[in-house]
Design an enzyme around this catalytic site. Structure first.
Site, PDB file in Angstrom:
ATOM      1  CD  GLU A 157      -7.045  -2.635   6.730  1.00 30.74           C
ATOM      2  OE1 GLU A 157      -6.327  -3.639   6.653  1.00 30.74           O
ATOM      3  OE2 GLU A 157      -7.145  -1.783   5.821  1.00 30.74           O
TER       4      GLU A 157
ATOM      5  CD  GLU B 190      -8.076  -5.425   2.617  1.00 31.88           C
ATOM      6  OE1 GLU B 190      -7.586  -5.017   1.559  1.00 31.88           O
ATOM      7  OE2 GLU B 190      -8.412  -4.679   3.553  1.00 31.88           O
TER       8      GLU B 190
ATOM      9  NE  ARG C 133     -14.892  -0.803   1.286  1.00 32.45           N
ATOM     10  CZ  ARG C 133     -14.335  -1.976   1.401  1.00 32.45           C
ATOM     11  NH1 ARG C 133     -14.921  -2.911   2.081  1.00 32.45           N
ATOM     12  NH2 ARG C 133     -13.195  -2.230   0.811  1.00 32.45           N
TER      13      ARG C 133
ATOM     14  CD1 TRP D  99      -1.340  -5.887   2.944  1.00 33.26           C
ATOM     15  CD2 TRP D  99      -1.013  -6.568   5.044  1.00 33.26           C
ATOM     16  NE1 TRP D  99      -2.158  -5.155   3.762  1.00 33.26           N
ATOM     17  CE2 TRP D  99      -1.977  -5.549   5.057  1.00 33.26           C
ATOM     18  CE3 TRP D  99      -0.650  -7.161   6.263  1.00 33.26           C
ATOM     19  CZ2 TRP D  99      -2.588  -5.092   6.226  1.00 33.26           C
ATOM     20  CZ3 TRP D  99      -1.249  -6.713   7.432  1.00 33.26           C
ATOM     21  CH2 TRP D  99      -2.198  -5.700   7.398  1.00 33.26           C
TER      22      TRP D  99
ATOM     23  CB  THR E 111      -1.018   0.084   1.153  1.00 31.77           C
ATOM     24  OG1 THR E 111      -1.906  -1.021   1.064  1.00 31.77           O
ATOM     25  CG2 THR E 111      -1.844   1.356   1.071  1.00 31.77           C
TER      26      THR E 111
END
Ligand SMILES: *[C@@H]1O[C@H](CO)[C@@H](O)[C@H](O)[C@H]1NC(C)=O
Ligand SMILES: *[C@@H]1O[C@H](CO)[C@@H](O)[C@H](O)[C@H]1NC(C)=O
Ligand SMILES: *[C@@H]1O[C@H](CO)[C@@H](O)[C@H](O)[C@H]1NC(C)=O
Ligand SMILES: *[C@@H]1O[C@H](CO)[C@@H](O)[C@H](O)[C@H]1NC(C)=O
Ligand SMILES: *[C@@H]1O[C@H](CO)[C@@H](O)[C@H](O)[C@H]1NC(C)=O
Ligand SMILES: *[C@@H]1O[C@H](CO)[C@@H](O)[C@H](O)[C@H]1NC(C)=O
Length: 677
Positions: free
Chosen positions: A269, A193, A391, A146, A104
């Site tokens: 998260e 994810e 979101r 990740w 990221t």
């Protein structure tokens, strides 16, 4: 706010401006009219066990610049995050298990770069966990991968083909934390994810148990509620292996399957919002409503502290900002104090009361208890527009000013006084106030009344809180225009050099014992195989540094190509992209290769060639590169002599400086110097 009945000190007889908080109102005689009544009661049992509020360092490289802060500022920042009864006073620290890949905002190094490699001193997450534990020995620790080094997948971009290797790799990180740093990891996740694999999860449980890590709990799957919840319901073995179902950015709701599992549900998260007032509003709303709407007993913020260059993706999406180690400047923003509203007055192991919910005119309230007579009530009236997260809420909602009465019953009935902490967002007037203590409230037969404005947070509690503070940190300054690093550090505190932010590959301090001369201490790119990526790493390696606004600059760096025939390195200016966009980074790149050639390109992939020719460069020999960009023109020197000039630079107009390699290959850098104007 007003108390309903006469207290020992009745004060004036009316509350002149109900929307202003004042001592006058606290002891007013008149009850609030039209107050909705909320009963808080522990008779008939408690609600779910609370597991704590956390912050996430990593996913990726989000704490990169923090580690290079000068003291006392670095310790102050850590105090704001972790020190109990001071600031955010976090209950949980979640960190990335580095995988040498872009996750990221940069890459974080792996503890097992090759099959026979083990090193538990790379990167800064070990340090971060120790600093957190130093301040709060009870803080819970979570590790989550990740990305993984390439060898884990035998070259495939997939970590589950050899689940025994992957589970050993992850369990080794947990064991290493204990062996080398005396850190007990409490929870571990699967693959951030991305897909989970049932066989892998079972094997991870088995491997950890065999390695004496039975107490480490498994969170799955750090993605959506489904399909993991369905799998847990339908596979008894998986049900036994998984302790917590963790979903990301759940928008305060959980799936019916998730609730059916009876497992703990976490928002593992969440937040990911710029840490201005709106970010704090998002955080305030979800900290309450993740439980009220979705039965989630823990919420973890991405990210802990915004310590990466602002122009990287999701700039400033931390609970606070500390991205100027060169000045010492940092900013404690609203999310720190919003966190304090819950964290300072609760602990993991407390229980929610069953009596929690929405307020009649919008907003929510939760109450928690330690089961020994303490109670903490948190009330928020965040309006829709001022609490948008990455979101937004699933349903639009309205919030109005309202009068409320809370009735404490059961074992709380005898409480006589409560402490009050208050925050008010006022975006338009720029007069937000966070985490201020108000005069204590006197209860009348277990009741108190409260007038609530829109965009407020109250904590009403038997527990003492504290608003920690330090003197103002130094003023903000831009990255120094003249900067140099000779990497001559014998025992560096961290494996990576200050201010370099690796975007593909990993650049570490290196001691070149075989070098007889000036290049014993260098910086070396050390990733030689494309990792199992999470984002989109470039095919080249690259580490950025400096001020994104830089237009005119001269960079000089000594470089050593280590790969004969095919190797190559570059230095660059005006690099305009990093993070997951790094593959498409433009800029001005000056490359030299082991085959005796050079080129100048305006892109990292090296396809848009502006100049090229013979350089006579080769592997195993140090060369000095100089790149100068002034206005629309650039020129380059090799070992102090002009090699190319009058190259036109139209786009981009500004960006970071950078170093890197042609592919995943070893290469060294020394005597890095920038002069910008
Ligand atoms: C709250 O109570 C006060 C005092 O009785 C009253 O003046 C005010 O109108 C009430 N506010 C609301 C929103 O009901
Ligand atoms: C979820 O929360 C609601 C509302 O607080 C409650 O009624 C329900 O029993 C909870 N469900 C589970 C599975 O805990
Ligand atoms: C509340 O918590 C405090 C501090 O944690 C503790 O000393 C006290 O015994 C608890 N119980 C009550 C009723 O205050
Ligand atoms: C808001 O107030 C602060 C000081 O309280 C000030 O530094 C800042 O410039 C103000 N911002 C705006 C947009 O007025
Ligand atoms: C105190 O509250 C209890 C229940 O909350 C109620 O039964 C009782 O009548 C109240 N006592 C007084 C004096 O108001
Ligand atoms: C950059 O260099 C060009 C050419 O020398 C000059 O015109 C321009 O003013 C410089 N810009 C800055 C910000 O120094």
């Amino acid at each position: 706010m007003a108390a309903p009945g006469p207290g020992p000190d009745p004060g004036p007889l009316y509350c002149p401006l109900i929307f202003l908080l004042s001592y006058t109102c606290v002891s007013a005689l008149l009850p609030l009219s039209g107050a909705a009544v909320y009963v808080l009661n522990d008779e008939g049992g408690l609600g779910a066990e609370f597991d704590g509020i956390g912050g996430l360092s990593g996913g990726g490289a989000t704490s990169r610049l923090l580690v290079n802060y000068p003291e006392p500022y670095r310790s102050q920042i850590l105090d704001y995050l972790f020190k109990p009864n001071f600031g955010a006073s976090l209950h949980i620290l979640k960190v990335e298990i580095g995988g040498d890949a872009q996750t990221t905002d940069g890459t974080e190094p792996s503890h097992m770069r090759y099959e026979d490699d083990e090193n538990y001193f790379r990167g800064y997450e070990w340090w971060m966990m120790k600093e957190a534990k130093k301040r709060n020995p009870n803080i819970k620790l979570i590790g989550l991968p990740w990305a993984f080094p390439g060898w884990i997948g035998h070259g495939a971009n997939w970590p589950y083909d050899y689940p025994d290797i992957t589970s050993y790799y992850v369990a080794s990180w947990i064991r290493g934390a204990k062996l080398y740093h005396n850190l007990d990891i409490d929870y571990v996740g699967i693959w951030n994810e991305r897909k989970y694999d049932q066989k892998y999860i079972l094997l991870l449980r088995y491997t950890m148990d065999k390695m004496g890590l039975e107490q480490v709990k498994i969170i799955a799957s750090d993605n959506l509620w489904e399909p993991i919840s369905w799998s847990v319901l339908h596979h008894p073995e998986l049900y036994d292996a998984i302790d917590i179902i963790g979903a990301h950015y759940p928008g305060t709701f959980s799936s019916s399957n998730a609730k059916k599992t009876g497992k703990k549900l976490w928002s593992s998260e969440d937040y990911s919002t710029v840490n201005d007032d709106v970010g704090g509003g998002c955080w305030a709303r979800i900290l309450n409503q993740n439980y009220v709407n979705g039965n989630m007993t823990s919420t973890i913020a991405w990210n802990l502290v915004a310590s990466y260059y602002k122009e990287l993706p999701f700039g400033r999406d931390g609970l606070m900002t500390a991205d100027e180690p060169w000045s010492g400047h940092y900013e404690v923003q609203s999310p720190i104090w919003i966190t304090a509203h819950t964290t300072q007055f609760t602990q993991p192991g407390w229980h929610y009361l069953k009596t929690v919910g929405h307020l009649h005119k919008g907003g929510s309230y939760v109450a928690l208890t330690d089961g020994k007579g303490n109670i903490t009530i948190i009330i928020e009236t965040m309006s829709h527009d001022h609490s948008i997260c990455i979101r937004p809420p699933l349903l639009p909602f309205e919030v109005f000013r309202q009068n409320t009465t809370f009735k404490l019953q059961g074992s709380f009935n005898q409480i006589k006084t409560l402490q009050i902490w208050h925050s008010k967002f006022d975006f338009f007037k720029n007069s937000s106030k966070f985490f201020t203590q108000l005069p204590e409230i006197k209860l009348d037969n277990g009741s108190f009344s409260l007038h609530l404005e829109v965009d407020e947070i109250y904590t009403i509690t038997t527990i003492a809180g504290n608003r920690g503070s330090f003197p103002e940190p130094p003023a903000s300054r831009s990255f120094p225009k003249e900067y140099e690093d000779d990497f001559n550090v014998e025992n560096p505190p961290f494996s990576e050099a200050p201010n370099f932010a690796d975007q593909t590959g990993v650049f570490e301090y290196f001691i070149n014992f075989r070098d007889p001369g000036d290049h014993v201490f260098t910086l070396r790119q050390v990733v030689t195989q494309r990792p199992i990526t999470w984002g989109s790493d470039a095919d080249q390696t690259i580490s950025i540094i400096g001020d994104y606004k830089w237009k005119n600059l001269t960079i000089t760096c000594d470089v050593l190509i280590e790969t004969a025939n095919t190797g190559g390195v570059f230095i660059a200016g005006r690099v305009n992209k990093g993070g997951e966009a790094v593959r498409h980074a433009e800029g001005l790149y000056y490359w030299v290769f082991a085959d005796g050639k050079y080129k100048v390109t305006s892109d990292l992939p090296g396809k848009i060639v502006l100049a090229s020719g013979q350089s006579g460069t080769r592997a195993g020999k140090w060369h000095t590169l100089t790149l100068s960009i002034q206005g629309n023109l650039a020129h380059g020197l090799l070992n102090g002599y002009p090699l190319w000039k009058n190259v036109n630079v139209l786009q981009p107009r500004n960006g970071w400086a950078a170093i890197g390699t042609r592919t995943f290959e070893l290469a060294q850098f020394d005597n890095f110097h920038i002069q910008a104007s």
